[in-house]
Design a protein around this motif. Structure first.
Motif, mmCIF file in Angstrom:
data_model
loop_
_atom_site.group_PDB
_atom_site.id
_atom_site.type_symbol
_atom_site.label_atom_id
_atom_site.label_comp_id
_atom_site.label_asym_id
_atom_site.label_seq_id
_atom_site.Cartn_x
_atom_site.Cartn_y
_atom_site.Cartn_z
ATOM 1 N N ILE A 1 0.875 -1.263 -0.083
ATOM 2 C CA ILE A 1 -0.052 -0.048 -0.072
ATOM 3 C C ILE A 1 0.866 1.151 -0.026
ATOM 4 O O ILE A 1 0.564 2.167 -0.678
ATOM 5 C CB ILE A 1 -0.912 0.005 1.236
ATOM 6 C CG1 ILE A 1 -2.087 -1.070 0.924
ATOM 7 C CG2 ILE A 1 -1.676 1.307 1.541
ATOM 8 C CD1 ILE A 1 -3.011 -1.438 2.291
ATOM 9 N N ALA A 2 1.979 1.169 0.948
ATOM 10 C CA ALA A 2 3.047 2.305 0.910
ATOM 11 C C ALA A 2 3.623 2.762 -0.506
ATOM 12 O O ALA A 2 3.757 3.571 -0.924
ATOM 13 C CB ALA A 2 4.026 2.184 1.907
ATOM 14 N N ALA A 3 3.894 1.676 -1.087
ATOM 15 C CA ALA A 3 4.513 1.494 -2.660
ATOM 16 C C ALA A 3 3.489 2.123 -3.338
ATOM 17 O O ALA A 3 3.951 3.041 -4.399
ATOM 18 C CB ALA A 3 4.951 0.184 -2.836
ATOM 19 N N ALA A 4 2.395 1.762 -3.282
ATOM 20 C CA ALA A 4 1.388 2.182 -4.300
ATOM 21 C C ALA A 4 1.032 3.782 -4.068
ATOM 22 O O ALA A 4 0.999 4.579 -5.043
ATOM 23 C CB ALA A 4 0.094 1.326 -4.208
ATOM 24 N N ALA A 5 1.146 4.170 -2.752
ATOM 25 C CA ALA A 5 0.882 5.472 -2.788
ATOM 26 C C ALA A 5 1.885 6.461 -3.093
ATOM 27 O O ALA A 5 1.832 7.459 -3.538
ATOM 28 C CB ALA A 5 0.874 5.670 -0.990
ATOM 29 N N ALA A 6 3.173 5.789 -2.932
ATOM 30 C CA ALA A 6 4.425 6.576 -3.410
ATOM 31 C C ALA A 6 4.471 6.731 -4.851
ATOM 32 O O ALA A 6 4.781 7.786 -5.270
ATOM 33 C CB ALA A 6 5.571 5.812 -3.009
ATOM 34 N N VAL A 7 3.866 5.650 -5.420
ATOM 35 C CA VAL A 7 3.657 5.728 -7.001
ATOM 36 C C VAL A 7 2.905 6.970 -7.525
ATOM 37 O O VAL A 7 3.339 7.728 -8.368
ATOM 38 C CB VAL A 7 3.335 4.438 -7.804
ATOM 39 C CG1 VAL A 7 2.985 4.390 -9.164
ATOM 40 C CG2 VAL A 7 4.557 3.354 -7.448
ATOM 41 N N VAL A 8 1.510 6.942 -6.913
ATOM 42 C CA VAL A 8 0.525 8.120 -7.170
ATOM 43 C C VAL A 8 1.129 9.214 -6.735
ATOM 44 O O VAL A 8 0.910 10.257 -7.858
ATOM 45 C CB VAL A 8 -0.528 7.563 -6.182
ATOM 46 C CG1 VAL A 8 -1.655 8.779 -6.290
ATOM 47 C CG2 VAL A 8 -1.303 6.376 -6.765
ATOM 48 N N LEU A 9 1.809 9.349 -5.676
ATOM 49 C CA LEU A 9 2.150 10.617 -5.526
ATOM 50 C C LEU A 9 3.295 11.194 -6.411
ATOM 51 O O LEU A 9 3.431 12.377 -6.764
ATOM 52 C CB LEU A 9 3.191 10.601 -4.055
ATOM 53 C CG LEU A 9 3.353 11.930 -3.094
ATOM 54 C CD1 LEU A 9 2.026 12.575 -2.843
ATOM 55 C CD2 LEU A 9 4.233 11.781 -1.821
ATOM 56 N N VAL B 1 -2.097 0.844 -10.877
ATOM 57 C CA VAL B 1 -2.272 1.158 -9.483
ATOM 58 C C VAL B 1 -2.766 -0.066 -8.882
ATOM 59 O O VAL B 1 -2.426 -0.720 -7.716
ATOM 60 C CB VAL B 1 -3.277 2.201 -9.349
ATOM 61 C CG1 VAL B 1 -3.913 2.212 -7.762
ATOM 62 C CG2 VAL B 1 -2.736 3.424 -9.767
ATOM 63 N N SER B 2 -3.764 -1.052 -9.852
ATOM 64 C CA SER B 2 -4.494 -1.894 -9.370
ATOM 65 C C SER B 2 -3.435 -3.303 -8.906
ATOM 66 O O SER B 2 -3.538 -4.009 -8.214
ATOM 67 C CB SER B 2 -5.388 -2.479 -10.420
ATOM 68 O OG SER B 2 -5.883 -3.819 -10.091
ATOM 69 N N TYR B 3 -2.463 -3.370 -10.032
ATOM 70 C CA TYR B 3 -1.242 -4.433 -9.726
ATOM 71 C C TYR B 3 -0.458 -4.201 -8.551
ATOM 72 O O TYR B 3 -0.177 -5.032 -7.610
ATOM 73 C CB TYR B 3 -0.553 -4.236 -11.189
ATOM 74 C CG TYR B 3 0.547 -5.415 -10.904
ATOM 75 C CD1 TYR B 3 0.348 -6.741 -11.037
ATOM 76 C CD2 TYR B 3 1.893 -5.082 -10.619
ATOM 77 C CE1 TYR B 3 1.278 -7.632 -11.105
ATOM 78 C CE2 TYR B 3 2.833 -5.858 -10.525
ATOM 79 C CZ TYR B 3 2.567 -7.268 -10.775
ATOM 80 O OH TYR B 3 3.612 -8.283 -10.689
#
Lengths: 149, 175
Positions: free
Chosen positions: A81-89, A123-125
């Motif tokens: 979840i942290a990795a996904a949030a970082a990518v979005v950011l 994001v889903s992946y």
């Protein structure tokens, strides 16, 4: 063991001079003898009080592994979840900091849809837990997860 | 420490500590939970256990502290739920009753010993602890433990003999 030896060992036992091995031997000898009625009942009582369930170690070890697996799963989920949030950011920041005067071409509707689809699938992946070699997710919903390893 | 090393070096303590904790809690399910908690604490420290000079002494001390915590939480009872259940569900056989009655006599004799005698005989003859381990639990020196144990064993035997003599009608003194 001869009778005299047994009596000598008992004398040592009552003087608290026997070691655990000798005490074990004494209990075994008393079980096979009719002579020591009091000691026989005492030792039988001690044996009963020392009773331990047969599968104790296996039960405990199973629980330890289960809890460890659960912790590992939760830890992995937080990391993803942290990795996904970082990518979005990162993408969001890149969008905000984009130079205004950069010449850009208008995307067609199909291209916009393709870009959107790709972004969503990324994001889903990243949110989806990866297959782990030592983990098998049997059942999962929002609040509950069953895993096997 | 790997899981296998933990299984070999630490897990056998569950069996060694079971009777002592069972005696405190007087209930098998609670005993198993308590040992599970203790093993979980040790599991969390399994990497640092390797660095210790004397792992057994550390585990024993941790078990002792765990028991002290349990004793603070638990009120002492004479008969636990399991014992009461066993008494209620006793098979209607005279032999079994005799056996249980004898155990009950021995239990009473031991329960009525002064505390330090009772502790020492239970740690040695029920739990099978070494004198050094009893020293860790009680704080008494080994020679003193031997004196207490010798007297406790003598006292228990004398009292059990009195009960048997009374039952046989050879003496009028009751226990």
């Amino acid at each position: 063991m001869r009778r005299e030896q047994l009596h000598d060992l008992f004398e040592k036992y009552y003087n608290a001079e026997t070691d655990l091995q000798q005490e074990k031997l004494l209990r075994k000898e008393v079980r096979q003898s009719d002579e020591f009625a009091e000691e026989s009942d005492l030792f039988a009582y001690f044996g009963q009080e020392a009773f331990v369930p047969e599968n104790l170690e296996n039960d405990i070890f199973g629980q330890l592994i289960k809890k460890e697996t659960r912790r590992k799963t939760i830890r992995m989920r937080y990391i993803r979840i942290a990795a996904a949030a970082a990518v979005v950011l990162v993408f969001f920041s890149a969008y905000l900091l984009k130079p205004k005067n950069l010449s850009t071409r208008e995307l067609t509707a199909d291209e916009q849809f393709a870009v959107l689809e790709q972004a969503l699938s990324q994001v889903s992946y990243s949110l989806q837990p990866e297959e782990d070699d030592d983990l098998l997710v049997v059942f999962q919903d929002e609040n509950f997860e069953i895993v096997m390893n | 420490m790997t899981s296998e090393e933990f299984k070999i070096q630490v897990l056998p303590w569950a069996r060694r500590l079971y009777p002592m904790i069972r005696r405190l809690l007087k209930n098998d399910a609670e005993t198993q939970d308590a040992i599970q908690d203790l093993m979980m604490k040790l599991w969390d420290k399994k990497d640092s256990l390797l660095k210790l000079e004397n792992t057994d002494a550390y585990i024993f001390r941790m078990a002792k502290n765990h028991c002290l915590d349990l004793m603070k939480k638990k009120k002492p009872l004479y008969l636990g739920e399991d014992e009461q259940l066993k008494l209620v569900n006793l098979p209607d056989k005279e032999g079994n009753f005799d056996h249980l009655e004898k155990f009950d006599h021995v239990r009473k004799v031991i329960e009525e010993l002064p505390e330090k005698y009772r502790q020492v005989i239970q740690y040695r003859d029920i739990d099978g602890f070494e004198f050094e381990e009893i020293m860790e639990l009680t704080g008494y020196e080994v020679p003193y433990i031997r004196v207490l144990l010798s007297r406790a064993r003598g006292m228990v035997k004398t009292e059990v003999q009195k009960i048997y003599s009374y039952e046989k009608g050879t003496t009028s003194r009751s226990f």
